[in-house]
Design an enzyme around this catalytic site. Structure first.
Site, mmCIF file in Angstrom:
data_model
loop_
_atom_site.group_PDB
_atom_site.id
_atom_site.type_symbol
_atom_site.label_atom_id
_atom_site.label_comp_id
_atom_site.label_asym_id
_atom_site.label_seq_id
_atom_site.Cartn_x
_atom_site.Cartn_y
_atom_site.Cartn_z
ATOM 1 C CE LYS A 185 -4.001 1.941 2.390
ATOM 2 N NZ LYS A 185 -4.906 1.861 3.545
ATOM 3 C CG ASP A 293 -9.446 -5.875 2.533
ATOM 4 O OD1 ASP A 293 -10.221 -5.707 3.498
ATOM 5 O OD2 ASP A 293 -8.273 -5.465 2.522
#
Ligand code: GLT
Ligand code: MN
Ligand code: MN
Length: 391
Positions: A185, A293
């Protein structure tokens, strides 16, 4: 009752306890939905046709639970999973909520914090394996910084490598059948997170002692935040045999990590992703979990949460149907048919002095080649027409 989009176990749809259990808090306001009991979540997932549930250690067992409490909670949860026909294919560690991790877990400058992170992860691995998990995700949400001066980025990378090598050895020593999947990320909650993209992760994995047991867990939202093509990132991971897990959701480019319902934003990219995973154009189907998710919008109550979960699965299956139709369309097949040239193909596949000689002698008309249109306008219009249901 003959719903072509009804989920089946073969679809491998999974949700995290933290996804359908997300109570809707954000940095500007508190929870808007009640906390749901993990056993209730599992029962509901069974009802809506999901295949599995994934969890962080503390989604199930509170951070400060005693060993007796832990065992009771785990045995009740196992029973709920069995009764609902729900698997636990993936587990992970919460290395981001407790204040001890405010400046990282494996990358913290304090060896006591790093020791705590390794110990917590070993316990969480034991829990995951006890529940049947075969994949273990590492999302280093706090492994980053706002103050670059506090740590050399090379030191951070070395510390994460030491942590991964240690934990791989632990898994091998325990004779667990478990693989690791690393999730990248670019930022949030840290100003900058180490290993910002799946590509960074893929290289790092090759530097590990047991690289064969480590792959990636790319997330739609995270690559999109970085402005990258998720389909290309996943394709690279698949080609390398390193796609161990995937986090499906959706995201507008350049925003905070939105984690929206799968396909809610950019259905065209979602279509290409499903086409790649299902192998409708080329290659084998990827057999791993289709893990969502994502979470419901903050506007929703619990009914909205389950509407969200059904929507993720339904959109996936609709896109799968579209992908099959697209790749069976004769006009599409004709447009993307591979060009074979028996004279040239062998020359450029492998270097040799003879090939160099033959290559130099070839007549290649650059102006003619440059003048030929490829038909990709038509091809992309066909994508749109299939997606919009007019073909
Ligand atoms: C957290 C994060 C996700 C990760 C999860 C695994 S937790 O919700 O936003 O992207 O996949 O730790
Ligand atoms: Mn994720
Ligand atoms: Mn996310």
């Amino acid at each position: 009752m003959n719903d072509a989009y009804a989920p089946t176990p073969e679809d491998r749809f999974t949700f995290g306890l933290w996804t359908v259990g997300n109570p809707g808090a954000d940095p500007f306001g508190p929870a808007v939905r009640p906390k749901q009991d993990p056993c209730e979540i599992v029962r509901k997932l069974g009802e809506i046709g999901a295949w599995g549930v994934n969890l962080h250690d503390n989604d199930l067992v509170p951070f400060d639970a005693t060993p007796t409490e832990r065992d009771r909670i785990v045995s009740e949860f196992k029973k709920a999973c069995e009764e609902s026909g729900i698997q636990v294919p993936m587990a992970t560690t919460n290395l981001f909520s407790h204040p001890i991790f405010k400046d990282g877990a494996f990358t913290s400058n304090n060896p006591q914090v790093r020791a705590f992170a390794i110990r917590k992860t070993m316990d969480a691995i034991d829990l995951g394996v006890e529940l049947g998990a075969k994949n273990y995700v590492f999302w280093g949400g706090r492994e980053g910084t706002e103050v670059e001066a506090c740590r050399d980025p090379r030191t951070a990378i070395q510390r994460i490598r030491e942590g991964m090598n240690f934990l791989c050895e632990y898994v091998i020593d325990q004779k667990y059948d478990l693989k690791f999947a690393l999730e990248a990320k670019p930022n949030e909650p840290r100003g900058d997170i180490y290993f910002p993209t799946t590509g960074h992760m893929l290289h790092f994995i090759e530097t590990l002692q047991h690289s064969e047991m480590v792959g990636v867990n790319p997330e739609v939202a995270h690559e999109t935040m970085a402005g990258l093509s998720f389909v290309h990132g996943v394709g690279q991971a698949m080609e390398a045999g390193k796609l161990f897990h995937i986090d499906l959701n959706s995201q507008k480019i350049g925003r905070y990590d939105q984690d929206f319902r799968f396909g809610a934003e950019d259905p065209k990219q979602a279509f290409h992703l499903v086409r790649l995973l299902e192998g409708t154009a080329d290659g084998d189907r990827w057999e791993g979990s289709r893990h969502f998710d994502a979470h419901a919008y903050r506007t929703e109550d619990l009914d909205g949460v389950w509407e969200f979960a059904r929507g993720c699965m339904r959109t996936y299956k609709i896109l799968k149907e579209k992908a099959i139709a697209f790749d069976s369309d004769p006009e599409v097949q004709q447009l993307i048919a591979e060009i074979h040239d028996p004279e040239i193909d062998p020359l450029i596949k492998k270097y040799s002095r003879d090939h160099v000689k033959k290559l130099r002698a070839l007549h290649l008309d650059a102006d003619l080649l440059g003048s030929i249109g490829l038909g990709w306008e038509r091809l992309d219009q066909l994508v749109i027409e299939h997606l919009l249901g007019s073909r």
